[in-house]
Design an enzyme around this catalytic site. Structure first.
Site, PDB file in Angstrom:
ATOM      1  N   ASP A  79      12.691   3.141 -35.926  1.00  0.00           N
ATOM      2  CA  ASP A  79      12.329   3.573 -34.574  1.00  0.00           C
ATOM      3  C   ASP A  79      13.061   2.661 -33.608  1.00  0.00           C
ATOM      4  O   ASP A  79      13.207   1.460 -33.861  1.00  0.00           O
ATOM      5  CB  ASP A  79      10.826   3.514 -34.349  1.00  0.00           C
ATOM      6  CG  ASP A  79      10.411   4.293 -33.106  1.00  0.00           C
ATOM      7  OD1 ASP A  79      10.932   5.410 -32.903  1.00  0.00           O
ATOM      8  OD2 ASP A  79       9.568   3.807 -32.335  1.00  0.00           O
ATOM      9  N   PHE A 162      24.412  10.034 -29.671  1.00  0.00           N
ATOM     10  CA  PHE A 162      23.258  10.832 -29.291  1.00  0.00           C
ATOM     11  C   PHE A 162      22.291   9.942 -28.513  1.00  0.00           C
ATOM     12  O   PHE A 162      22.518   8.742 -28.341  1.00  0.00           O
ATOM     13  CB  PHE A 162      22.580  11.433 -30.520  1.00  0.00           C
ATOM     14  CG  PHE A 162      22.078  10.421 -31.523  1.00  0.00           C
ATOM     15  CD1 PHE A 162      20.755  10.023 -31.532  1.00  0.00           C
ATOM     16  CD2 PHE A 162      22.944   9.874 -32.476  1.00  0.00           C
ATOM     17  CE1 PHE A 162      20.288   9.091 -32.448  1.00  0.00           C
ATOM     18  CE2 PHE A 162      22.485   8.946 -33.404  1.00  0.00           C
ATOM     19  CZ  PHE A 162      21.151   8.556 -33.385  1.00  0.00           C
ATOM     20  N   ASP A 165      23.204   7.028 -25.785  1.00  0.00           N
ATOM     21  CA  ASP A 165      24.551   6.497 -26.002  1.00  0.00           C
ATOM     22  C   ASP A 165      25.496   6.720 -24.818  1.00  0.00           C
ATOM     23  O   ASP A 165      26.299   5.830 -24.491  1.00  0.00           O
ATOM     24  CB  ASP A 165      25.167   7.100 -27.269  1.00  0.00           C
ATOM     25  CG  ASP A 165      24.552   6.528 -28.542  1.00  0.00           C
ATOM     26  OD1 ASP A 165      23.673   5.637 -28.439  1.00  0.00           O
ATOM     27  OD2 ASP A 165      24.929   6.973 -29.639  1.00  0.00           O
ATOM     28  N   HIS A 190      22.774  -1.545 -32.579  1.00  0.00           N
ATOM     29  CA  HIS A 190      21.438  -2.033 -32.903  1.00  0.00           C
ATOM     30  C   HIS A 190      20.969  -1.507 -34.251  1.00  0.00           C
ATOM     31  O   HIS A 190      20.408  -2.251 -35.058  1.00  0.00           O
ATOM     32  CB  HIS A 190      20.460  -1.595 -31.807  1.00  0.00           C
ATOM     33  CG  HIS A 190      20.613  -0.147 -31.425  1.00  0.00           C
ATOM     34  ND1 HIS A 190      21.736   0.318 -30.768  1.00  0.00           N
ATOM     35  CD2 HIS A 190      19.836   0.936 -31.631  1.00  0.00           C
ATOM     36  CE1 HIS A 190      21.621   1.625 -30.577  1.00  0.00           C
ATOM     37  NE2 HIS A 190      20.480   2.017 -31.093  1.00  0.00           N
TER      38      HIS A 190
END
Length: 214
Positions: A79, A162, A165, A190
């Site tokens: 997540d 996506f 971004d 990340h």
């Protein structure tokens, strides 16, 4: 949270997401780990896990544990939150549904840019935080975290990626994540940083598998 077993029995791993973009990115990040990657397409009746946790870690753990229990196989879930300093850390864990439960990526980006209208470039700092959870069917789970510092652009740029971004600028590159190739993004994002740590743990758990790519 109990530690995962380390008896060398991990041969298959289920990616606990139905998001096709995230699934493809995770599969690419795990392509060299030497474990067969399974998707939820192979488990069409698997439960839809409601991401109602107050932290990214809570959501990742909930998804990984639910899918591991259902499939009887180890599962991995992640997540991601987006913390924008000028917004007091919003949208945070609610990044995926910032503009509403049915919001598109474009809706979320549009709302974010509207809220930052008039904020100067030096005050648009932000960071992505991804938590990856690896769970086994017993309920044992471990988590790792990856972060990427950056800034929010004044307008979208780039057609790749996506989510946020197109509006997340990587300062060292002077580009948004959506302007990078998938290979470039998967070297420094990340999610890439979190999965690099996850892979180190998975390699300790796995046993040799023949014809993994078959």
């Amino acid at each position: 949270m109990r530690d995962l077993r380390s008896d060398g029995a991990v041969k298959d791993l289920v990616v606990a997401t139905r998001n096709v973009h995230k699934r493809a990115e995770i599969a690419a990040l795990l392509s060299d780990v030497g474990i067969r990657i399974k998707t939820l397409d192979e488990f069409p009746d698997a439960p839809d896990v409601v991401e109602d946790g107050e932290t990214c870690e809570a959501n990742a753990v909930k998804k990984a544990q639910a899918i591991a229990r259902y499939t009887g196989l180890p599962a991995v879930a992640d997540d991601t939150g987006l913390e924008v300093d000028a917004l007091g850390g919003r949208p945070g864990v609610y990044a995926a549904r910032y503009a509403g439960d049915e919001a598109t990526y474009e809706d979320n980006c549009r709302k974010l840019l509207q809220e930052l209208r008039g904020v100067p470039s030096g005050k648009r700092t932000a960071r992505f935080i991804t938590v990856v959870a690896i769970a086994d069917p017993s309920g044992a789970v471990e988590t790792v975290t990856g972060e990427l510092e950056g800034a929010i652009a004044e307008s979208p740029a780039g057609a790749r990626g996506f989510g946020y971004d197109p509006v997340f600028v990587v300062p060292d590159l002077g580009k948004t994540l959506a302007e990078l190739t998938p290979e470039e993004k998967n070297r420094m994002s990340h999610r890439a940083r979190a999965f690099a740590k996850a892979k180190a743990r998975l390699r300790k758990l796995q046993s040799p598998v023949e014809n993994v790519g078959a």
